[in-house]
Design a protein around this motif. Structure first.
Motif, PDB file in Angstrom:
ATOM      1  N   ALA A   1       0.837  -1.202   0.000  1.00 18.17           N
ATOM      2  CA  ALA A   1       0.000   0.000   0.000  1.00 18.17           C
ATOM      3  C   ALA A   1       0.871   1.251   0.000  1.00 18.17           C
ATOM      4  N   PHE A   2       0.405   2.273  -0.701  1.00 14.40           N
ATOM      5  CA  PHE A   2       1.159   3.533  -0.834  1.00 14.40           C
ATOM      6  C   PHE A   2       0.243   4.728  -0.545  1.00 14.40           C
ATOM      7  N   ALA A   3       0.894   5.880  -0.359  1.00 14.65           N
ATOM      8  CA  ALA A   3       0.158   7.098  -0.010  1.00 14.65           C
ATOM      9  C   ALA A   3      -0.714   7.628  -1.151  1.00 14.65           C
ATOM     10  N   SER A   4      -0.428   7.225  -2.380  1.00 18.08           N
ATOM     11  CA  SER A   4      -1.217   7.667  -3.535  1.00 18.08           C
ATOM     12  C   SER A   4      -0.930   6.726  -4.695  1.00 18.08           C
ATOM     13  N   GLY A   5      -1.738   6.831  -5.734  1.00 18.92           N
ATOM     14  CA  GLY A   5      -1.461   6.061  -6.944  1.00 18.92           C
ATOM     15  C   GLY A   5      -0.113   6.457  -7.525  1.00 18.92           C
ATOM     16  N   MET A   6       0.183   7.769  -7.534  1.00 13.88           N
ATOM     17  CA  MET A   6       1.467   8.226  -8.081  1.00 13.88           C
ATOM     18  C   MET A   6       2.638   7.684  -7.261  1.00 13.88           C
ATOM     19  N   SER A   7       2.434   7.563  -5.953  1.00 16.95           N
ATOM     20  CA  SER A   7       3.499   7.016  -5.113  1.00 16.95           C
ATOM     21  C   SER A   7       3.735   5.540  -5.456  1.00 16.95           C
ATOM     22  N   ALA A   8       2.653   4.790  -5.679  1.00 19.79           N
ATOM     23  CA  ALA A   8       2.792   3.379  -6.073  1.00 19.79           C
ATOM     24  C   ALA A   8       3.536   3.279  -7.408  1.00 19.79           C
ATOM     25  N   ILE A   9       3.107   4.102  -8.361  1.00 19.06           N
ATOM     26  CA  ILE A   9       3.705   4.052  -9.708  1.00 19.06           C
ATOM     27  C   ILE A   9       5.178   4.435  -9.663  1.00 19.06           C
ATOM     28  N   SER A  10       5.489   5.556  -8.998  1.00 21.76           N
ATOM     29  CA  SER A  10       6.881   6.024  -8.990  1.00 21.76           C
ATOM     30  C   SER A  10       7.765   5.065  -8.189  1.00 21.76           C
ATOM     31  N   SER A  11       7.248   4.519  -7.090  1.00 21.21           N
ATOM     32  CA  SER A  11       8.071   3.613  -6.274  1.00 21.21           C
ATOM     33  C   SER A  11       8.348   2.310  -7.017  1.00 21.21           C
ATOM     34  N   VAL A  12       7.329   1.776  -7.692  1.00 20.74           N
ATOM     35  CA  VAL A  12       7.524   0.528  -8.450  1.00 20.74           C
ATOM     36  C   VAL A  12       8.515   0.759  -9.587  1.00 20.74           C
TER      37      VAL A  12
ATOM     38  N   ALA B   1      -4.896   7.112  -2.280  1.00 16.86           N
ATOM     39  CA  ALA B   1      -4.087   5.939  -1.937  1.00 16.86           C
ATOM     40  C   ALA B   1      -3.648   5.207  -3.197  1.00 16.86           C
ATOM     41  N   GLY B   2      -2.640   4.364  -3.042  1.00 21.52           N
ATOM     42  CA  GLY B   2      -2.162   3.526  -4.150  1.00 21.52           C
ATOM     43  C   GLY B   2      -1.868   2.124  -3.657  1.00 21.52           C
TER      44      GLY B   2
ATOM     45  N   LEU C   1      11.904   6.171   0.040  1.00 20.87           N
ATOM     46  CA  LEU C   1      11.213   7.375  -0.444  1.00 20.87           C
ATOM     47  C   LEU C   1      10.048   7.693   0.490  1.00 20.87           C
ATOM     48  N   GLY C   2       9.443   6.641   1.054  1.00 22.01           N
ATOM     49  CA  GLY C   2       8.558   6.849   2.201  1.00 22.01           C
ATOM     50  C   GLY C   2       7.108   7.178   1.904  1.00 22.01           C
ATOM     51  N   GLY C   3       6.622   6.785   0.720  1.00 21.40           N
ATOM     52  CA  GLY C   3       5.227   7.099   0.391  1.00 21.40           C
ATOM     53  C   GLY C   3       4.252   6.127   1.035  1.00 21.40           C
ATOM     54  N   VAL C   4       4.257   6.070   2.351  1.00 26.17           N
ATOM     55  CA  VAL C   4       3.453   5.068   3.055  1.00 26.17           C
ATOM     56  C   VAL C   4       2.020   5.572   3.286  1.00 26.17           C
TER      57      VAL C   4
ATOM     58  N   ILE D   1       1.546 -10.624 -16.845  1.00 26.51           N
ATOM     59  CA  ILE D   1       2.165  -9.331 -16.520  1.00 26.51           C
ATOM     60  C   ILE D   1       2.848  -9.460 -15.156  1.00 26.51           C
ATOM     61  N   ASP D   2       3.989  -8.749 -14.972  1.00 25.83           N
ATOM     62  CA  ASP D   2       4.773  -8.933 -13.751  1.00 25.83           C
ATOM     63  C   ASP D   2       4.209  -8.199 -12.539  1.00 25.83           C
ATOM     64  N   ALA D   3       3.707  -6.984 -12.743  1.00 26.60           N
ATOM     65  CA  ALA D   3       3.196  -6.232 -11.582  1.00 26.60           C
ATOM     66  C   ALA D   3       2.053  -5.324 -12.004  1.00 26.60           C
ATOM     67  N   VAL D   4       1.151  -5.092 -11.060  1.00 23.20           N
ATOM     68  CA  VAL D   4      -0.036  -4.256 -11.285  1.00 23.20           C
ATOM     69  C   VAL D   4       0.039  -3.076 -10.326  1.00 23.20           C
ATOM     70  N   VAL D   5      -0.297  -1.895 -10.812  1.00 28.44           N
ATOM     71  CA  VAL D   5      -0.423  -0.739  -9.921  1.00 28.44           C
ATOM     72  C   VAL D   5      -1.840  -0.181 -10.015  1.00 28.44           C
ATOM     73  N   HIS D   6      -2.264   0.449  -8.914  1.00 24.30           N
ATOM     74  CA  HIS D   6      -3.606   1.043  -8.852  1.00 24.30           C
ATOM     75  C   HIS D   6      -3.542   2.400  -8.194  1.00 24.30           C
ATOM     76  N   SER D   7      -4.372   3.298  -8.654  1.00 22.02           N
ATOM     77  CA  SER D   7      -4.763   4.410  -7.807  1.00 22.02           C
ATOM     78  C   SER D   7      -5.956   3.884  -7.010  1.00 22.02           C
TER      79      SER D   7
END
Ligand code: LCS
Length: 397
Positions: free
Chosen positions: A83-94, A219-220, A240-243, A200-206
């Protein structure tokens, strides 16, 4: 039926939604805490070394976040969620867990505006090369691959034009060249599409959108193999800390309990609104994967189990007509975001996709007059009754 012996509706109700073992509380408590007390120095040190299980600090893990991560991972048929603080955080961290300076990314030309900005603005500043192609044509992806390509990234269906990418083809290309494939599954949610099942290897969500579902949080979430997600958790999420905050994780878990029924109604309503628009004299073109007229309708049927609640359209009269329409609706809210209970209408060129240049939008197939609707859960006749007079004012029909 999935490997864990449950169907999607059952997983949404039960996985990560277990009663509290301590008290029997049918709803799990919210572990609204930043840190966890160690019983001894040796135990704290052992947890930091990874020698013993146990919580340390919420940025490194928290029971409420873990419950959400298990829930979405099970829905996506994956091994581990984060889980991430936003969809953008999930995308950028991955993405930053995959690429380093000197590496190359092949991404779709049509992605959410801030994803576009992250890929072409931020990553390129750190020495990552990015080529944008139309991933709906797999030969373009093959052609763009270089020896240093590490990632193929796309949305399907893409925001805002609802074009699909053949996930089986992308997974095949990725495996052939040893390149990681990542897809943004925000528009479909795991109820209608499960990219990992296609290789597919990984999925991201907003998770701001359908997963949360009520328009009350940002959230992401990312899901993939245990090994890859452990790598993300130990590097870009940790450093990076997008928790995500525990309260927001708990709200998403509550939203997920109704995700299957919400998606079903979003889709039924969207189909009717799409048909209404397609038959309207003032409408030039409708973009909805469920319409037989959608050029990739067959691909949508192959890789999705529903067509979702998002649609876009162009009016005769272009942007000016669209502006009149969006300024005239009363029930539909003029707002960005999507996937919440109420119907939202917006103008991608000046709003969600304004981080792109007009040339980049044109290359992505985003017309300047395009209007996007996130069809909500109101009675569909009321949505149409709201659009109808606004369309008349905008187009004369
Ligand atoms: N991926 C997609 C497909 C999105 O549509 C969005 C946000 C994001 C990622 C980013 O997620 P966030 O950080 O906002 O949770 N899309 C928006 C949109 O279409 N309107 O407003 C936000």
């Amino acid at each position: 039926m999935d490997k864990d012996g449950m169907r999607l509706e059952t997983k949404a109700t039960h996985i990560g939604q277990e009663p509290d073992p301590l008290t029997g509380s049918i709803v799990s408590p919210i572990y609204q805490t930043s840190t966890f007390v160690f019983p001894s120095v040796d135990e704290g040190a052992a947890r930091f070394k990874g020698e013993r299980d146990g919580y340390i600090y919420t940025r490194l893990g928290n029971p409420t976040l873990a419950a959400l991560e298990r829930s979405v991972s099970a829905l996506e048929n994956g091994e581990k969620g984060l889980a991430f603080a936003s969809g953008m955080s999930a995308i950028s961290s991955v993405i930053m867990a995959i690429v380093s300076a000197g590496d190359h990314i092949v991404a779709d030309k049509c992605v959410y505006g801030c994803t576009f900005a992250f890929l072409t603005g931020i990553l390129t500043r750190f020495g990552v090369e990015v080529d944008l192609v139309n991933c709906s044509e797999p030969e373009q992806v093959e052609k763009a691959i270089k020896p240093n390509t590490k990632l193929i990234y796309f949305e399907s269906p893409a925001n805002p034009v609802l074009k699909m990418v053949d996930m089986e083809a992308m997974a095949r290309i990725g495996k052939k060249h040893d390149i990681t494939t990542v897809v943004d599954n925000t528009f479909m949610s795991p109820i209608f599409q499960r990219p990992l099942d296609w290789g597919i290897d990984a999925v991201v969500h907003s998770a701001t959108k359908y997963l949360g579902g009520h328009g009350d949080l940002i959230a992401g979430i990312a899901v993939g193999s245990h090994e890859f997600m452990e790598h993300v958790a130990a590097t870009t999420l940790k450093d990076l800390g997008g928790v995500l905050g525990p309260l927001d994780a708990w709200l998403i878990l509550r939203g997920i309990k109704t995700l299957p029924v919400r998606m079903e109604r979003h889709e039924q309503n969207a189909m009717k609104v799409a048909e209404f628009l397609e038959n309207h004299k003032g409408v030039e073109k409708v973009y909805y994967p469920g319409l037989v007229s959608h050029p990739q309708h067959e691909l949508a049927k192959k890789q999705m189990t529903g067509f979702g609640g998002m649609l876009a359209f162009e009016l005769k009269g272009g942007f000016e007509a669209g502006r009149t329409l969006m300024d005239s609706v009363r029930l539909c809210h003029l707002a960005v975001s999507l996937g919440e209970t109420g119907t939202l209408i917006e103008h991608p060129a000046s709003m969600t996709h304004s981080p792109m240049t007009p040339e980049a939008r044109s290359a992505a197939g985003i017309a300047e007059g395009l209007v996007r609707i996130s069809v909500g859960l109101e009675h569909v006749d009321d949505i149409i009754s709201d659009l109808s007079p606004a369309l008349k004012k905008a187009t004369g029909f």
